[in-house]
Design a protein around this motif. Structure first.
Motif, short mmCIF file in Angstrom:
data_model
loop_
_atom_site.label_atom_id
_atom_site.label_comp_id
_atom_site.label_asym_id
_atom_site.label_seq_id
_atom_site.Cartn_x
_atom_site.Cartn_y
_atom_site.Cartn_z
N ARG A 1 8.64 -5.70 30.84
CA ARG A 1 9.51 -5.22 31.92
C ARG A 1 9.57 -6.20 33.08
O ARG A 1 10.59 -6.31 33.76
N LYS B 1 15.70 -6.90 28.07
CA LYS B 1 16.29 -5.56 28.18
C LYS B 1 16.67 -5.03 26.81
O LYS B 1 16.45 -3.85 26.50
N ASP C 1 15.16 -1.66 25.25
CA ASP C 1 16.04 -0.56 24.84
C ASP C 1 15.75 -0.14 23.40
O ASP C 1 15.76 1.05 23.07
N LEU D 1 12.50 -8.85 33.00
CA LEU D 1 13.91 -8.45 32.96
C LEU D 1 14.79 -9.36 33.81
O LEU D 1 15.93 -9.65 33.43
#
Length: 449
Positions: free
Chosen positions: A224, A234, A238, A227
Motif C-alpha cells: 500500500r 493498485k 485490488d 501506491l
C-alpha cells in the motif's frame, strides 16, 4: 575540515582524534567482504574487540567511506528506505565505483546490538588510491540520495605510526550540507574489530516487515505504501482484496513442488497432474504475470511483498479447486521465504537464522498444503540443464548461477522450513525413477477421499 594527506592525518590523530568521555554508545557495523566473509567492527566506545584493527579496511594511503540509509518502524518508512537504498546501489554500480572503477563497493549493515533498533543498510566504499574524485563523487551521491538530516558520510583513515607500522583506525563523521564542498565535522571515533554476535543482526527483524511477511496484512501494508510510486500496486491490491480471507482447503490433497529452476518441477508437476487427475496451479499465478517484471526491478522489500501477496491469490484458487480434485502447486510460500532469507542475511550458510527460528514457520493465515516436496540436483547438473533454455531470468535466478554461496543459502533455507517441512527428493535419476519416488511419498502421506 580534516587535514589532507596521511602524514597530516597522523599528526592530527595524536591530539584530536580521541573519543570524548561520556560519548554516545559505540555503533556496530558488519561489512560483507569478497567471498562473503563478514567483517564486524565497532565505532567508538573503546574499540569493540580489544582494540584489534578490523578486517576490510585499507592501510595508508588508502581510505574507506561509508553511509547508511535510515529507516524506521512503519511500513512507509521501510518502503522509502528500501527505494533510496536501491537507488544508491544502482548509482554505485557506475563509474567511478562500479566494475573497472577506482573504488570497491561492499554491502554494509549498521546496528546497535542484539536488542537494538532495526539495522540500517548501507555501503562500505574502499578507495585504494585515495583519489579526490572518489570522495567528491560520494559526497555528491549522498547529497542526491538522502534527505538533509540523513546526509552523513563516514571517512575511515589509518594514522601511520611513527616507526612506519600500521597505526590505529579512525572514523570521522561528516554532515554534508546543501552546497558542494560544504560539510561539518560531527565527531571522531576509534574503530576496532568487534566480536561476531550469536545471531546475524538482520535476523531479529526478518519477520517485522523487512523481507519475510508473516501475514497477509503485513505484506499488504508494505505494498500500500507503494501506491504513489508504483501504479501497478493498485491493480495487485485490488486483486488480492477480492480474495477470501483465511481460505480453507477442501477434502482433496494439496501437494506443492518446490525447487530451484532446472530441478525438474515442470516435468514432475505435469506428470502428477495427469496421473492424479489433478488441477495444476502456479505461484505466482498467471493473473499477475503482466506485473512481475515491474516488481522484479524493485528493492527486495517491495518485491517480496508482491510475491507474498500472490501466495494468497493462489490460496484462494487452491481452496476452490481442492473441493473437487487433488491440487498440484508449482512453488508456494517456501520459495518466497527462502529467497528472501538468503538475500537479507549476508555472509554464508552459518550466518542464517538457526534451525527452528520463527522465520522458517508457515504463516498462520495462509492455507497450508498437505505435502511439500523439494526437488534437488547437484549444482553441476542444474547448470547443465539450464544451458540453452533461453528463459529470461529474474535478478535472483541470475544470482543463483553467479553466486554459489547465495544458492547454498537458498537451498539450506528450504531445508529448515517447518510445519510443513520440505521433503527433499533427489531429482537426478531418470524421469521414471523420480516420479516413482514422488508417487510413493504422496501415497504414504496424503489422504484421498
Amino acid at each position: 575540515m580534516l587535514p589532507r594527506g596521511p602524514r597530516a592525518f597522523s599528526q592530527a590523530a595524536a591530539t584530536a582524534l580521541r573519543p570524548p568521555s561520556g560519548s554516545a554508545p559505540e555503533r556496530l557495523c558488519v561489512a560483507e567482504l569478497p567471498g562473503s566473509e563478514l567483517a564486524y567492527f565497532a565505532e567508538g566506545g573503546g574499540g569493540g574487540d580489544g582494540g584489534r584493527p578490523p578486517r576490510g579496511f585499507l592501510p595508508p594511503p588508502g581510505r574507506c567511506f561509508s553511509f547508511c540509509v535510515p529507516s524506521g518502524p512503519s511500513a512507509g518508512e521501510r518502503v522509502r528506505a528500501a527505494r533510496l537504498h536501491r537507488r544508491a546501489e544502482q548509482r554505485l554500480s557506475r563509474e567511478p565505483f562500479g566494475p573497472g572503477g577506482a573504488a570497491e563497493v561492499l554491502p554494509l549493515l549498521a546496528y546497535a546490538g542484539p536488542s537494538g533498533s532495526r539495522p540500517e543498510k548501507g555501503f562500505l566504499v574502499r578507495d585504494r588510491r585515495r583519489l579526490p574524485e572518489t570522495e567528491r563523487a560520494l559526497e555528491d551521491l549522498v547529497r542526491l540520495i538522502l534527505p538533509p538530516p540523513a546526509r552523513l558520510l563516514s571517512v575511515y583513515e589509518a594514522a601511520a605510526a611513527e616507526d612506519g607500522g600500521g597505526g590505529p583506525l579512525w572514523r570521522s563523521l561528516w554532515r554534508l550540507q546543501g552546497a558542494p564542498e560544504s560539510k561539518v565535522l560531527l565527531g571522531r571515533a576509534r574503530v576496532a574489530g568487534a566480536a561476531e554476535p550469536a545471531l546475524h543482526p538482520a535476523a531479529p527483524h526478518l519477520l517485522d516487515g523487512a523481507a519475510v511477511f508473516a501475514s497477509f496484512e503485513a505484506a499488504r501494508a508494505s505494498l500500500r505504501e507503494c501506491l504513489s510510486v508504483i501504479p501497478e500496486a493498485k491493480a495487485v491490491l485490488d486483486l488480492v482484496d477480492g480474495c477470501p480471507v483465511h481460505a480453507k482447503k477442501g477434502d482433496f490433497p494439496v501437494i506443492v513442488i518446490e525447487g530451484l529452476d532446472a530441478t525438474g518441477k515442470t516435468t514432475v508437476t505435469h506428470a502428477l497432474k495427469d496421473s492424479l487427475n489433478a488441477v495444476l496451479l502456479r505461484s505466482p499465478p498467471p493473473c499477475v504475470s503482466q506485473w512481475r517484471k515491474v516488481f522484479d526491478d524493485e528493492p527486495t522489500l517491495i518485491r517480496r511483498a508482491f510475491y507474498a501477496l500472490t501466495n494468497y491469490i493462489v490460496a484462494s484458487e487452491i481452496a476452490e479447486q481442492s473441493t473437487k480434485s487433488p491440487v498440484i502447486v508449482d512453488r508456494f510460500w517456501h520459495s518466497t521465504a527462502a529467497y528472501a532469507i538468503a538475500t537479507e542475511i549476508s555472509g554464508k550458510i552459518q550466518h542464517l537464522p538457526p534451525v527452528h527460528h520463527p522465520v522458517y514457520r508457515w504463516p498462520g493465515d495462509l492455507l497450508k498444503p498437505d505435502l511439500v516436496l523439494l526437488l534437488t540436483v547437484s549444482p553441476e547438473e542444474r547448470i547443465r540443464r539450464l544451458q540453452g533454455r533461453g528463459i529470461e531470468k529474474t535478478r535472483e535466478e541470475a544470482e543463483l548461477e553467479a553466486n554459489n554461496i547465495f544458492r547454498q543459502k537458498v537451498e539450506e533455507s528450504y531445508l529448515r522450513m517447518e510445519n510443513p517441512a520440505c521433503q527433499p527428493v533427489d531429482a537426478s535419476p531418470s524421469r521414471e525413477e523420480v516420479l516413482k519416488t514422488v508417487h510413493h511419498l504422496i501415497k504414504k502421506q496424503c489422504h484421498f477421499p
